[in-house]
Design a protein around this motif. Structure first.
Motif, PDB file in Angstrom:
ATOM      1  N   ILE A  77       0.891  -1.086   0.042  1.00 37.11           N
ATOM      2  CA  ILE A  77      -0.215  -0.079  -0.004  1.00 37.11           C
ATOM      3  C   ILE A  77       0.837   1.272   0.015  1.00 37.11           C
ATOM      4  O   ILE A  77       0.298   2.561   0.500  1.00 37.11           O
ATOM      5  CB  ILE A  77      -1.171   0.104   1.226  1.00 37.11           C
ATOM      6  CG1 ILE A  77      -0.344   0.095   2.421  1.00 37.11           C
ATOM      7  CG2 ILE A  77      -1.957  -1.138   1.009  1.00 37.11           C
ATOM      8  CD1 ILE A  77      -1.051   0.531   3.661  1.00 37.11           C
ATOM      9  N   SER A  80      -0.185   4.997  -0.522  1.00 35.64           N
ATOM     10  CA  SER A  80      -1.688   5.049  -0.553  1.00 35.64           C
ATOM     11  C   SER A  80      -2.084   6.317   0.450  1.00 35.64           C
ATOM     12  O   SER A  80      -1.401   6.929   1.217  1.00 35.64           O
ATOM     13  CB  SER A  80      -2.412   3.960   0.077  1.00 35.64           C
ATOM     14  OG  SER A  80      -1.831   3.607   1.132  1.00 35.64           O
ATOM     15  N   SER A 105      -6.861   5.856  -2.163  1.00 30.82           N
ATOM     16  CA  SER A 105      -6.110   5.501  -3.351  1.00 30.82           C
ATOM     17  C   SER A 105      -4.979   4.618  -3.029  1.00 30.82           C
ATOM     18  O   SER A 105      -4.301   4.782  -1.815  1.00 30.82           O
ATOM     19  CB  SER A 105      -5.660   6.872  -3.828  1.00 30.82           C
ATOM     20  OG  SER A 105      -4.523   6.624  -4.998  1.00 30.82           O
ATOM     21  N   ILE A 106      -5.085   3.447  -3.685  1.00 28.92           N
ATOM     22  CA  ILE A 106      -4.076   2.342  -3.351  1.00 28.92           C
ATOM     23  C   ILE A 106      -3.307   2.015  -4.652  1.00 28.92           C
ATOM     24  O   ILE A 106      -3.936   1.008  -5.340  1.00 28.92           O
ATOM     25  CB  ILE A 106      -4.720   1.200  -2.505  1.00 28.92           C
ATOM     26  CG1 ILE A 106      -5.645   1.790  -1.529  1.00 28.92           C
ATOM     27  CG2 ILE A 106      -3.770   0.333  -2.212  1.00 28.92           C
ATOM     28  CD1 ILE A 106      -6.370   0.380  -0.785  1.00 28.92           C
ATOM     29  N   THR A 113      -8.557  -5.849  -5.062  1.00 27.19           N
ATOM     30  CA  THR A 113      -7.711  -6.009  -4.118  1.00 27.19           C
ATOM     31  C   THR A 113      -7.868  -4.812  -3.324  1.00 27.19           C
ATOM     32  O   THR A 113      -8.186  -5.066  -1.969  1.00 27.19           O
ATOM     33  CB  THR A 113      -6.261  -6.345  -4.379  1.00 27.19           C
ATOM     34  OG1 THR A 113      -6.157  -7.393  -5.121  1.00 27.19           O
ATOM     35  CG2 THR A 113      -5.482  -6.430  -3.464  1.00 27.19           C
ATOM     36  N   ALA A 114      -7.880  -3.617  -3.877  1.00 23.75           N
ATOM     37  CA  ALA A 114      -8.137  -2.354  -3.279  1.00 23.75           C
ATOM     38  C   ALA A 114      -9.387  -2.397  -2.367  1.00 23.75           C
ATOM     39  O   ALA A 114      -9.354  -2.104  -1.310  1.00 23.75           O
ATOM     40  CB  ALA A 114      -7.794  -1.410  -4.051  1.00 23.75           C
ATOM     41  N   GLN A 115     -10.374  -2.847  -2.889  1.00 20.21           N
ATOM     42  CA  GLN A 115     -11.654  -2.812  -2.422  1.00 20.21           C
ATOM     43  C   GLN A 115     -11.739  -3.660  -1.122  1.00 20.21           C
ATOM     44  O   GLN A 115     -12.405  -3.577   0.035  1.00 20.21           O
ATOM     45  CB  GLN A 115     -12.956  -3.205  -3.525  1.00 20.21           C
ATOM     46  CG  GLN A 115     -14.265  -3.114  -2.830  1.00 20.21           C
ATOM     47  CD  GLN A 115     -14.615  -1.512  -2.440  1.00 20.21           C
ATOM     48  OE1 GLN A 115     -14.233  -0.617  -3.202  1.00 20.21           O
ATOM     49  NE2 GLN A 115     -15.366  -1.474  -1.322  1.00 20.21           N
ATOM     50  N   ILE A 141     -13.030   3.430  -3.785  1.00 20.49           N
ATOM     51  CA  ILE A 141     -11.571   3.550  -4.188  1.00 20.49           C
ATOM     52  C   ILE A 141     -11.605   4.499  -5.347  1.00 20.49           C
ATOM     53  O   ILE A 141     -12.536   4.654  -6.074  1.00 20.49           O
ATOM     54  CB  ILE A 141     -11.399   2.198  -4.620  1.00 20.49           C
ATOM     55  CG1 ILE A 141     -11.297   1.019  -3.651  1.00 20.49           C
ATOM     56  CG2 ILE A 141      -9.942   2.366  -5.435  1.00 20.49           C
ATOM     57  CD1 ILE A 141     -10.367   1.031  -2.660  1.00 20.49           C
TER      58      ILE A 141
END
Length: 142
Positions: A77, A80, A105-106, A113-115, A141
């Motif tokens: 991350i 992020s 923001s990742i 994957t971010a979610q 996201i």
């Protein structure tokens, strides 16, 4: 839902003088700010306000929760960010209520994957746990 016992490691202490149109300071003098209602609520907007302070605390805490989850999941991350938007308004009963929109923001992971990281961080974050079922909190996201 029962209240879970907590092994308290730290307690923050802050004192307000004058409510939404005054001053807030911490007992260790690390925080000392003038608070004023925002212009949108008829105030001067000259100082910060409780919603900005809540947004700052929630975004910082959620970013840390995201880090905890990322370490567990071995996700990168780096770079992020987490933004918290805290809204205040009237309730049908005549009181006031809050809403929160958390956006992250990742950049080093795919959208799915971010979610997933965001959802897991929402289960870990103390602010999320404190507000769950009490106010509307949305996750996105960017």
């Amino acid at each position: 839902m029962s209240i879970q016992p907590i092994d308290v490691k730290y307690t923050a202490v802050a004192t307000a003088e004058g409510g939404r149109d005054g001053r807030v300071s911490s007992d260790d003098n690390q925080l000392d700010v003038i608070v004023n209602p925002p212009k949108e609520m008829g105030g001067s907007g000259a100082g910060t306000n409780p919603e900005q302070l809540f947004a700052a605390g929630y975004s910082a805490c959620f970013q840390s929760a995201l880090g905890v989850v990322a370490r567990r999941e071995k996700a990168d991350i780096t770079g992020s960010t987490v933004t918290a938007e805290v809204g205040i308004g009237s309730t049908p009963e005549g009181g006031f209520g809050l809403t929160v929109a958390l956006s992250a923001s990742i950049p080093n992971v795919d959208a799915a994957t971010a979610q997933e990281l965001l959802e897991k961080a929402h289960q870990v974050c103390p602010y999320s746990n404190a507000t769950r079922g009490n106010i509307e909190v949305s996750l996105s996201i960017v």
